[in-house]
Design a protein around this motif. Sequence first.
Motif, mmCIF file in Angstrom:
data_model
loop_
_atom_site.group_PDB
_atom_site.id
_atom_site.type_symbol
_atom_site.label_atom_id
_atom_site.label_comp_id
_atom_site.label_asym_id
_atom_site.label_seq_id
_atom_site.Cartn_x
_atom_site.Cartn_y
_atom_site.Cartn_z
ATOM 1 N N THR B 27 7.688 -12.899 37.014
ATOM 2 C CA THR B 27 8.565 -14.053 36.823
ATOM 3 C C THR B 27 8.736 -14.817 38.131
ATOM 4 O O THR B 27 8.696 -16.050 38.140
ATOM 5 C CB THR B 27 9.936 -13.581 36.286
ATOM 6 N N GLU B 28 8.870 -14.085 39.224
ATOM 7 C CA GLU B 28 8.985 -14.713 40.550
ATOM 8 C C GLU B 28 7.749 -15.555 40.845
ATOM 9 O O GLU B 28 7.851 -16.682 41.331
ATOM 10 C CB GLU B 28 9.080 -13.631 41.649
ATOM 11 N N LYS B 29 6.606 -14.973 40.554
ATOM 12 C CA LYS B 29 5.340 -15.646 40.824
ATOM 13 C C LYS B 29 5.249 -16.957 40.026
ATOM 14 O O LYS B 29 4.859 -18.002 40.547
ATOM 15 C CB LYS B 29 4.193 -14.700 40.451
ATOM 16 N N ILE B 30 5.627 -16.869 38.771
ATOM 17 C CA ILE B 30 5.606 -18.069 37.916
ATOM 18 C C ILE B 30 6.587 -19.094 38.456
ATOM 19 O O ILE B 30 6.297 -20.289 38.520
ATOM 20 C CB ILE B 30 5.961 -17.688 36.462
ATOM 21 N N ASN B 31 7.723 -18.598 38.864
ATOM 22 C CA ASN B 31 8.775 -19.481 39.379
ATOM 23 C C ASN B 31 8.266 -20.342 40.539
ATOM 24 O O ASN B 31 8.617 -21.518 40.646
ATOM 25 C CB ASN B 31 9.972 -18.644 39.826
ATOM 26 N N LEU B 32 7.418 -19.738 41.364
ATOM 27 C CA LEU B 32 6.917 -20.456 42.539
ATOM 28 C C LEU B 32 5.872 -21.522 42.174
ATOM 29 O O LEU B 32 5.761 -22.549 42.841
ATOM 30 C CB LEU B 32 6.308 -19.468 43.542
ATOM 31 N N SER B 33 5.129 -21.258 41.130
ATOM 32 C CA SER B 33 4.025 -22.176 40.815
ATOM 33 C C SER B 33 4.420 -23.253 39.802
ATOM 34 O O SER B 33 3.702 -24.231 39.620
ATOM 35 C CB SER B 33 2.831 -21.393 40.286
ATOM 36 N N LYS B 34 5.517 -23.075 39.158
ATOM 37 C CA LYS B 34 5.873 -24.027 38.093
ATOM 38 C C LYS B 34 6.458 -25.326 38.658
ATOM 39 O O LYS B 34 6.908 -25.394 39.801
ATOM 40 C CB LYS B 34 6.895 -23.391 37.142
ATOM 41 N N THR B 35 6.397 -26.357 37.849
ATOM 42 C CA THR B 35 7.131 -27.587 38.152
ATOM 43 C C THR B 35 8.092 -27.825 37.005
ATOM 44 O O THR B 35 7.974 -27.216 35.943
ATOM 45 C CB THR B 35 6.196 -28.797 38.268
ATOM 46 N N CYS B 36 9.042 -28.707 37.215
ATOM 47 C CA CYS B 36 10.086 -28.866 36.211
ATOM 48 C C CYS B 36 10.470 -30.328 36.087
ATOM 49 O O CYS B 36 10.629 -31.012 37.112
ATOM 50 C CB CYS B 36 11.280 -28.016 36.629
ATOM 51 N N ASN B 37 10.587 -30.824 34.845
ATOM 52 C CA ASN B 37 10.903 -32.237 34.652
ATOM 53 C C ASN B 37 11.954 -32.441 33.582
ATOM 54 O O ASN B 37 12.095 -31.619 32.674
ATOM 55 C CB ASN B 37 9.642 -33.009 34.238
#
Lengths: 229, 229
Positions: B27-37
Amino acid sequence: MRMPHPECTTCKSRGSSLFNFCSCAETEKINLSKTCNIYKKDQVVFHENVFPIGLFCINSGSIKLSKIFSTGKEQILRIARAGDFIGYRSLITNDPYSVTATALEDSTICLIPKGEFHELMQTNKNFYEALLATICKELESTETKVSEIAYKPVRGRIAEALLLLANIYKKEEYINLTREDLASFVGTVKETAIRVVSEFKDEKLISIDKRRIKIINSKGLLQISNLYD
Amino acid sequence: MRMPHPECTTCKSRGSSLFNFCSCAETEKINLSKTCNIYKKDQVVFHENVFPIGLFCINSGSIKLSKIFSTGKEQILRIARAGDFIGYRSLITNDPYSVTATALEDSTICLIPKGEFHELMQTNKNFYEALLATICKELESTETKVSEIAYKPVRGRIAEALLLLANIYKKEEYINLTREDLASFVGTVKETAIRVVSEFKDEKLISIDKRRIKIINSKGLLQISNLYD
DNA sequence: TTAAAAAGATGATCTAAATCATTTTTTTAT
DNA sequence: ATAAAAAAATGATTTAGATCATCTTTTTAA
């Protein structure tokens, strides 16, 4: 009805089935555990709301997958043919079947025990992925079906269904489906399907021998099908 | 519109999403690579026929998934809410989107890069299996939708849709959908949906405040929904 | 081979829901 | 606060396709 087992390894449907993703050893193993039966025309392979005992693999023939209402009406969702698996969804979700499978003609179907299927899912990634892709495709075509039943007039739906069925029955010369099944497939009633099929014959889009339909102008049918997209 | 990232690890939608099957490290890893709009009401998240660039995860709001015809008609297939993934099917099959996703209200949506999604699929069996189960359920409900549009009268379909929507919008007091979207959802036209909703109000099955619907007799609605099963 | 059953064809009638048109209410933007 | 736009309401009309009824052709089984 029981019959001598067709061999999975040399099964003529193997290439077009998900077993294509299995090794020889795996196929051999399945071959030993499977059973095989002939289902006569109109015989039910499995019933809605019943729990599955294994995976069905169609060796020959054709099977309709449909929902049946208390009013007696039937909605055909899909027609499966040689090489197709049926009933795998319930095996994955541990739910009872959500549709009924019925033989449209005399068909040979193998039954692979539940455990064997699950083992394959666990150990063969290619098989797993191919199955997932199959389900995704099925979902897409079912979504298309929803929109078409909602917005495309019966003529367009029948034109489209005939093209699709011609593809399913491409090895045969004729589409082998009663008007009533055709109606259930496109979400209309028998009389309407009969009328539209007669119209198509008059318009020289199809020819009819006895009751069997052959497409003679697929472009014309496609045009009718696309009128309202 | 860009905004400060919500944290995946503490996301209030995490429990109800497939991320529930992911470890903290993942989850941490995903958190770093995601963007949010933030997507404003009526803004399109993705378009039919376009290739996907990642996996969308709804943080807040609601999104309709629909097919749009050249005639301008729209068929809503599904309404997704916080915690739901959308657009994963095209990611699996490598096909363009088969539906359009549009915000029904201002919504926050995270975008997880394609590669991240595929890595998760490869390495986390639980995630993979949960996703497969989700698709199977979706397919089942879409098949049900086919039969219902084909055989259930509009009154029954709207009664059923209201019950389903009340469940989707259970955290809110009212069902937040225009009559036009309701019509697209059940496969009818605006005027018919308006008339049926008015009938239901007169029959004291629902109450209406401004234009928002609240169910006051769900048993009654269920009965109408089941009349033709 | 023949009788019965199933499937298909066809006409007449009906109806649910679509379409078209107008008015009222609510929401949004200035 | 006010004007404009969007959504909802409602009436009138039309129509695609369902339903009902009867007859013919094809298939199945005795």
